[in-house]
Design a protein around this motif. Sequence first.
Motif, PDB file in Angstrom:
ATOM      1  N   UNK A 120      52.202  28.486  42.915  1.00 38.14           N
ATOM      2  CA  UNK A 120      53.397  28.125  42.149  1.00 38.14           C
ATOM      3  C   UNK A 120      53.175  28.239  40.641  1.00 38.14           C
ATOM      4  N   UNK A 121      51.990  27.884  40.151  1.00 35.97           N
ATOM      5  CA  UNK A 121      51.723  27.875  38.708  1.00 35.97           C
ATOM      6  C   UNK A 121      50.836  29.029  38.260  1.00 35.97           C
ATOM      7  N   UNK A 122      50.696  30.059  39.082  1.00 31.58           N
ATOM      8  CA  UNK A 122      49.793  31.162  38.764  1.00 31.58           C
ATOM      9  C   UNK A 122      50.164  31.843  37.444  1.00 31.58           C
ATOM     10  N   UNK A 123      51.434  31.882  37.113  1.00 26.50           N
ATOM     11  CA  UNK A 123      51.898  32.504  35.873  1.00 26.50           C
ATOM     12  C   UNK A 123      51.445  31.771  34.617  1.00 26.50           C
ATOM     13  N   UNK A 124      50.943  30.543  34.760  1.00 23.47           N
ATOM     14  CA  UNK A 124      50.467  29.775  33.605  1.00 23.47           C
ATOM     15  C   UNK A 124      49.049  30.166  33.186  1.00 23.47           C
ATOM     16  N   UNK A 125      48.360  30.935  34.034  1.00 24.55           N
ATOM     17  CA  UNK A 125      46.989  31.325  33.726  1.00 24.55           C
ATOM     18  C   UNK A 125      46.964  32.385  32.628  1.00 24.55           C
ATOM     19  N   UNK A 126      45.923  32.339  31.808  1.00 26.89           N
ATOM     20  CA  UNK A 126      45.758  33.271  30.685  1.00 26.89           C
ATOM     21  C   UNK A 126      44.436  34.016  30.834  1.00 26.89           C
ATOM     22  N   UNK A 127      44.291  35.095  30.066  1.00 27.19           N
ATOM     23  CA  UNK A 127      43.036  35.828  30.046  1.00 27.19           C
ATOM     24  C   UNK A 127      41.921  34.877  29.615  1.00 27.19           C
ATOM     25  N   UNK A 128      40.780  34.954  30.290  1.00 30.57           N
ATOM     26  CA  UNK A 128      39.648  34.077  29.980  1.00 30.57           C
ATOM     27  C   UNK A 128      39.606  32.817  30.826  1.00 30.57           C
ATOM     28  N   UNK A 129      40.721  32.444  31.488  1.00 32.37           N
ATOM     29  CA  UNK A 129      40.689  31.269  32.375  1.00 32.37           C
ATOM     30  C   UNK A 129      39.781  31.559  33.557  1.00 32.37           C
ATOM     31  N   UNK A 130      39.254  30.485  34.160  1.00 32.45           N
ATOM     32  CA  UNK A 130      38.291  30.657  35.239  1.00 32.45           C
ATOM     33  C   UNK A 130      38.898  30.377  36.609  1.00 32.45           C
ATOM     34  N   UNK A 131      38.364  31.086  37.589  1.00 31.87           N
ATOM     35  CA  UNK A 131      38.675  30.893  39.002  1.00 31.87           C
ATOM     36  C   UNK A 131      37.335  30.655  39.690  1.00 31.87           C
ATOM     37  N   UNK A 132      37.268  29.662  40.554  1.00 31.94           N
ATOM     38  CA  UNK A 132      35.997  29.335  41.202  1.00 31.94           C
ATOM     39  C   UNK A 132      36.164  29.416  42.717  1.00 31.94           C
ATOM     40  N   UNK A 133      35.235  30.125  43.342  1.00 31.22           N
ATOM     41  CA  UNK A 133      35.215  30.196  44.800  1.00 31.22           C
ATOM     42  C   UNK A 133      33.996  29.434  45.297  1.00 31.22           C
ATOM     43  N   UNK A 134      34.250  28.409  46.105  1.00 37.19           N
ATOM     44  CA  UNK A 134      33.176  27.639  46.718  1.00 37.19           C
ATOM     45  C   UNK A 134      33.054  28.131  48.155  1.00 37.19           C
ATOM     46  N   UNK A 135      31.885  28.711  48.462  1.00 41.03           N
ATOM     47  CA  UNK A 135      31.645  29.317  49.763  1.00 41.03           C
ATOM     48  C   UNK A 135      30.406  28.677  50.389  1.00 41.03           C
ATOM     49  N   UNK A 136      30.201  28.849  51.689  1.00 42.76           N
ATOM     50  CA  UNK A 136      28.997  28.289  52.315  1.00 42.76           C
ATOM     51  C   UNK A 136      27.702  28.818  51.693  1.00 42.76           C
ATOM     52  N   UNK A 137      27.735  30.034  51.135  1.00 40.24           N
ATOM     53  CA  UNK A 137      26.522  30.611  50.543  1.00 40.24           C
ATOM     54  C   UNK A 137      26.409  30.356  49.043  1.00 40.24           C
ATOM     55  N   UNK A 138      27.251  29.497  48.483  1.00 38.72           N
ATOM     56  CA  UNK A 138      27.142  29.155  47.071  1.00 38.72           C
ATOM     57  C   UNK A 138      28.480  29.149  46.353  1.00 38.72           C
ATOM     58  N   UNK A 139      28.411  28.843  45.056  1.00 43.04           N
ATOM     59  CA  UNK A 139      29.603  28.785  44.212  1.00 43.04           C
ATOM     60  C   UNK A 139      29.629  29.983  43.273  1.00 43.04           C
ATOM     61  N   UNK A 140      30.799  30.554  43.102  1.00 42.21           N
ATOM     62  CA  UNK A 140      30.985  31.751  42.289  1.00 42.21           C
ATOM     63  C   UNK A 140      32.096  31.482  41.276  1.00 42.21           C
ATOM     64  N   UNK A 141      31.836  31.836  40.016  1.00 40.73           N
ATOM     65  CA  UNK A 141      32.830  31.634  38.963  1.00 40.73           C
ATOM     66  C   UNK A 141      33.267  32.991  38.422  1.00 40.73           C
TER      67      UNK A 141
END
Length: 194
Positions: A120-141
């Motif tokens: 719903x708020x994806x349009x509020x993101x700007x260049x340089x903002x971070x997305x983090x994926x937490x997976x069983x094999x570790x965390x990725x930024x």
Amino acid sequence: MKKKLPLLIILTGFILLGIGLWQYVHSKVQSHTALAQAKELVSRKQTTAEVKKNKEHAASPNTGDTVGVLVIPKIKAELAIVEGTDPDDLEKGVGHYKGSYFPGDKGQIVLSGHRDTVFRKLGELKLGDQLKMQMPNGNYTYEITHTKIVKSNDKSIITLQKQQEELILTTCYPFHYVGNAPKRYIVYAKLIRH
């Protein structure tokens, strides 16, 4: 008959309201359950040897399986990542496009979600903002590098390349459009930390 018509209209309104409320509650329950499963999955940290062994012997997750958590700090979102992009899968959270790669595979990772629920708020993101994926094999930024808007039938963004790790988020656009949206909003991000 004139006296019954207003009652029929009111009754129809209550039925439609009840259906809408049931769908909303059902969707919330599905997404909360999937998020709890995803958090449980990623909380079981694996050693490097276990990750390597599991990667060598692992089959692809089944459609509907919870595979991780997507965290978007800027918009305070914490979403289950579910294998597949069918409507039932997207009710639970963000869908991992079957055939795209996973974090650590050094390929294109494609995640899709509904614009009126998880993104719903994806349009509020700007260049340089971070997305983090937490997976069983570790965390990725990942860091957002650019965005673009394409026609809804444009499949050129899904290349499934395996030259460099790249995270792509897709959702329908415009965000406040009623009905089937004619375009897609695409967010591109590069891996900055593992």
